[in-house]
Design a protein around this motif. Sequence first.
Motif, PDB file in Angstrom:
ATOM      1  N   ALA A 195     127.450 -67.069  85.751  1.00 52.54           N
ATOM      2  CA  ALA A 195     125.996 -66.930  85.741  1.00 52.54           C
ATOM      3  C   ALA A 195     125.367 -68.081  86.526  1.00 52.54           C
ATOM      4  CB  ALA A 195     125.472 -66.919  84.307  1.00 52.54           C
ATOM      5  N   GLU A 196     124.429 -67.745  87.385  1.00 51.37           N
ATOM      6  CA  GLU A 196     123.772 -68.754  88.221  1.00 51.37           C
ATOM      7  C   GLU A 196     122.563 -69.308  87.466  1.00 51.37           C
ATOM      8  OE1 GLU A 196     122.393 -69.300  92.884  1.00 51.37           O
ATOM      9  OE2 GLU A 196     123.112 -67.359  92.162  1.00 51.37           O
ATOM     10  N   THR A 197     122.789 -70.361  86.704  1.00 48.50           N
ATOM     11  CA  THR A 197     121.762 -70.945  85.848  1.00 48.50           C
ATOM     12  C   THR A 197     121.334 -72.312  86.361  1.00 48.50           C
ATOM     13  OG1 THR A 197     123.343 -72.083  84.416  1.00 48.50           O
ATOM     14  CG2 THR A 197     122.814 -69.778  83.863  1.00 48.50           C
ATOM     15  N   ASP A 198     120.210 -72.783  85.839  1.00 44.90           N
ATOM     16  CA  ASP A 198     119.736 -74.124  86.202  1.00 44.90           C
ATOM     17  C   ASP A 198     120.760 -75.183  85.771  1.00 44.90           C
ATOM     18  OD1 ASP A 198     117.421 -73.060  87.248  1.00 44.90           O
ATOM     19  OD2 ASP A 198     116.190 -73.510  85.484  1.00 44.90           O
ATOM     20  N   ALA A 199     121.394 -74.976  84.627  1.00 43.80           N
ATOM     21  CA  ALA A 199     122.373 -75.952  84.143  1.00 43.80           C
ATOM     22  C   ALA A 199     123.583 -76.034  85.080  1.00 43.80           C
ATOM     23  CB  ALA A 199     122.818 -75.579  82.728  1.00 43.80           C
ATOM     24  N   HIS A 257     123.595 -75.259  88.293  1.00 44.12           N
ATOM     25  CA  HIS A 257     123.162 -75.897  89.539  1.00 44.12           C
ATOM     26  C   HIS A 257     122.989 -77.404  89.359  1.00 44.12           C
ATOM     27  CE1 HIS A 257     122.775 -72.837  92.586  1.00 44.12           C
ATOM     28  NE2 HIS A 257     122.252 -72.000  91.692  1.00 44.12           N
TER      29      HIS A 257
END
Length: 292
Positions: free
Chosen positions: A100-104, A106
């Motif tokens: 999953a491409e999440t802020d965490a 990144h």
Amino acid sequence: MPAVLLLTLAQLAAAATEWQPLYSRVDPSLQLAMEKRLKENPEWARLIRSKKMAIGLVDLSGKQPRFARVNGNQMMYAASLPKIAILLGAYVSFEDGSLAETDAVHADLADMIRVSSNSAATRLIDQVGMAKIQTVLKDPQFGFYDENRGGGLWVGKRYASDGPRVGDPLYNISHGATVTQVCRFFYLLAKGKLISPDRSAQMLDDLADPHLHHKFVSQVEERAPDAQMFRKSGTWKQWHADAIMVRGSQWRDYILVGLVESKNGERVLRQVLPAMEELIVPAEFAEGTSQL
């Protein structure tokens, strides 16, 4: 997306029709000049002869890139430099939907690259999967670990004291690299060819703004403080590694990668950068290489 990266991608798209793999970009004159310059330093010559020093240089400033390397396919322990392989593994996993491409995530990618956070790297290895990262590196689509070319990039252990260790197939190195494959990594990013132009831009963004100001970065900051840098380094005991892409407003436009096994490795890499710039500086700037 940062404006400078949009500009970079626009420039790259214009040259897309002239694309050729880095292997085909070896320049005989630059190769001879590199070998001569490195042999002039007795310490460097000794390290090169003993396979404890490898240098790769890609001059991106002309119509066609020019590549030169010494001990280019010599795989060496590279400490944190192979974290760029985790970066690639994460973006491949974004693309195939397995991560999953999440802020965490990144945030961990940025910390892993810019401050070389081991804890961020380990979290990412656990989420992507070490086997997945190794599969990506060996995938012919990327070719970053190629047994026919001396190995290359490899991540075989978490950046932590615990967990399994899987050394690379040729040399049993846990965190390894060759300068050729690291040059290829940055070259493909520069040409927007790693996964896709958009993903290449995102990875370049993670590699921008280095927060560790040693080795190559210290020299660029001194010589061209306004130049743009994309960078990953590594240090553990006597092993020192650095990889940088420099883009200046006038003449600096190159990739430089160095691997050194020596207690003096940090100093060696600091000295190597200006020596390699001597080989590619245009004549009009030769007496004043502080210009961008």
